[in-house]
Design an enzyme around this catalytic site. Sequence first.
Site, mmCIF file in Angstrom:
data_model
loop_
_atom_site.group_PDB
_atom_site.id
_atom_site.type_symbol
_atom_site.label_atom_id
_atom_site.label_comp_id
_atom_site.label_asym_id
_atom_site.label_seq_id
_atom_site.Cartn_x
_atom_site.Cartn_y
_atom_site.Cartn_z
ATOM 1 C CG ASP A 12 -1.767 1.250 1.361
ATOM 2 O OD1 ASP A 12 -2.367 1.627 0.347
ATOM 3 O OD2 ASP A 12 -1.831 1.861 2.449
ATOM 4 C CB SER A 13 0.253 4.765 -0.729
ATOM 5 O OG SER A 13 -0.962 4.851 -0.003
ATOM 6 C CB CYS A 75 -3.105 0.585 -2.454
ATOM 7 S SG CYS A 75 -3.184 2.316 -2.968
ATOM 8 C CD GLU A 154 -0.346 7.220 6.124
ATOM 9 O OE1 GLU A 154 0.773 7.296 6.641
ATOM 10 O OE2 GLU A 154 -0.748 6.207 5.508
ATOM 11 C CB CYS A 186 -9.403 4.737 0.629
ATOM 12 S SG CYS A 186 -7.749 5.200 1.197
ATOM 13 C CG HIS A 188 -5.030 5.105 4.447
ATOM 14 N ND1 HIS A 188 -4.468 4.579 3.305
ATOM 15 C CD2 HIS A 188 -4.018 5.693 5.137
ATOM 16 C CE1 HIS A 188 -3.161 4.848 3.311
ATOM 17 N NE2 HIS A 188 -2.869 5.521 4.404
HETATM 18 N N1 DGL Z 1 -4.692 3.413 0.922
HETATM 19 C C1 DGL Z 1 -4.761 3.845 -0.404
HETATM 20 C C2 DGL Z 1 -6.044 3.480 -1.103
HETATM 21 O O1 DGL Z 1 -6.589 2.494 -0.789
HETATM 22 C C3 DGL Z 1 -4.247 5.116 -0.868
HETATM 23 C C4 DGL Z 1 -4.138 6.300 -0.079
HETATM 24 C C5 DGL Z 1 -3.242 7.278 -0.798
HETATM 25 O O2 DGL Z 1 -2.061 6.986 -0.868
HETATM 26 O O3 DGL Z 1 -3.737 8.298 -1.268
HETATM 27 O O4 DGL Z 1 -6.522 4.143 -1.966
#
Ligand code: DGL
Length: 271
Positions: A12-13, A75, A154, A186, A188
């Site tokens: 993931d990012s 992600c 974050e 997402c 997150h």
């Molecule tokens: N967690 C990521 C997603 O599912 C990306 C968040 C990001 O880096 O902008 O989209």
Amino acid sequence: MPSATAPIAVFDSGVGGLTVVSALRRALPSENIVYLGDTARVPYGGKTRVTIERYSEEIVRMLVDDGAKMVVVACNTASALALGRLRQVFPVPIEGVIAPGVEAALAATRTGHVVVMGTKATIGSRAYDEALRAARPDIRVTGIACPLLVPLIEEGMLEDEVTDAVLRRYLAGLRASDADTLVLGCTHYPLLAPAIARAAGPGITLVDSAANCARVVGGHLEDSGLRNGGPSGGLHVCFTDPPDRFLGVAGGVLGLETGSVEVKKVPPLGQ
Ligand code: DGL
């Protein structure tokens, strides 16, 4: 051909993909998992397809070279924009999070109106709209780009009045609509699920792809004879920049023992 004891690599990012790791640990406790969070380059959500493809390809190249038997793109942004490219380039099975999230949304909706929250790149790609309509052509989909949420998450602002105000703004239209299903598009966002549920109000089912994704990964491993039958598997967590205090917060929310963390450099393509 990798062996069954080789790890599943998850990327993931940032920390968001740990929500998928948590589901994988519950569903497939014998599997070894390597997690790579690209914290040096987070967020991906405002970047272009070309950049997201390049970052994703660099990371998957490294994970495959390190011996992963399968890759999970944990992600939504990278799944929406780079999964096709990754599957063309690499011979290992690669699973994303959009298809499992779509399946969860279709199982949940009764009114046939689904709202998807995601990054600008995910919503702009229309990947959810297309996948939902391909499965059920009469479905109505409303996409809401939520670019402020990843930075708030974050920063660890999971229970915070600023986050609540941002969510109320993003979800302002929801209560007056007939939507009954809200996709956390997402990885997150499950960390914010209690705050999102409060802002969405009653009668809205929150869905995310983590549990379904873990089930699909288990199926792949079973079908390809790569399911690890051994004792409990390990989790090795890597980031491209040193993690901050929030890793502990996220690990606590998810009940994950992240252990010692390795900081890794991702080699650029062509090296
Ligand atoms: N967690 C990521 C997603 O599912 C990306 C968040 C990001 O880096 O902008 O989209």
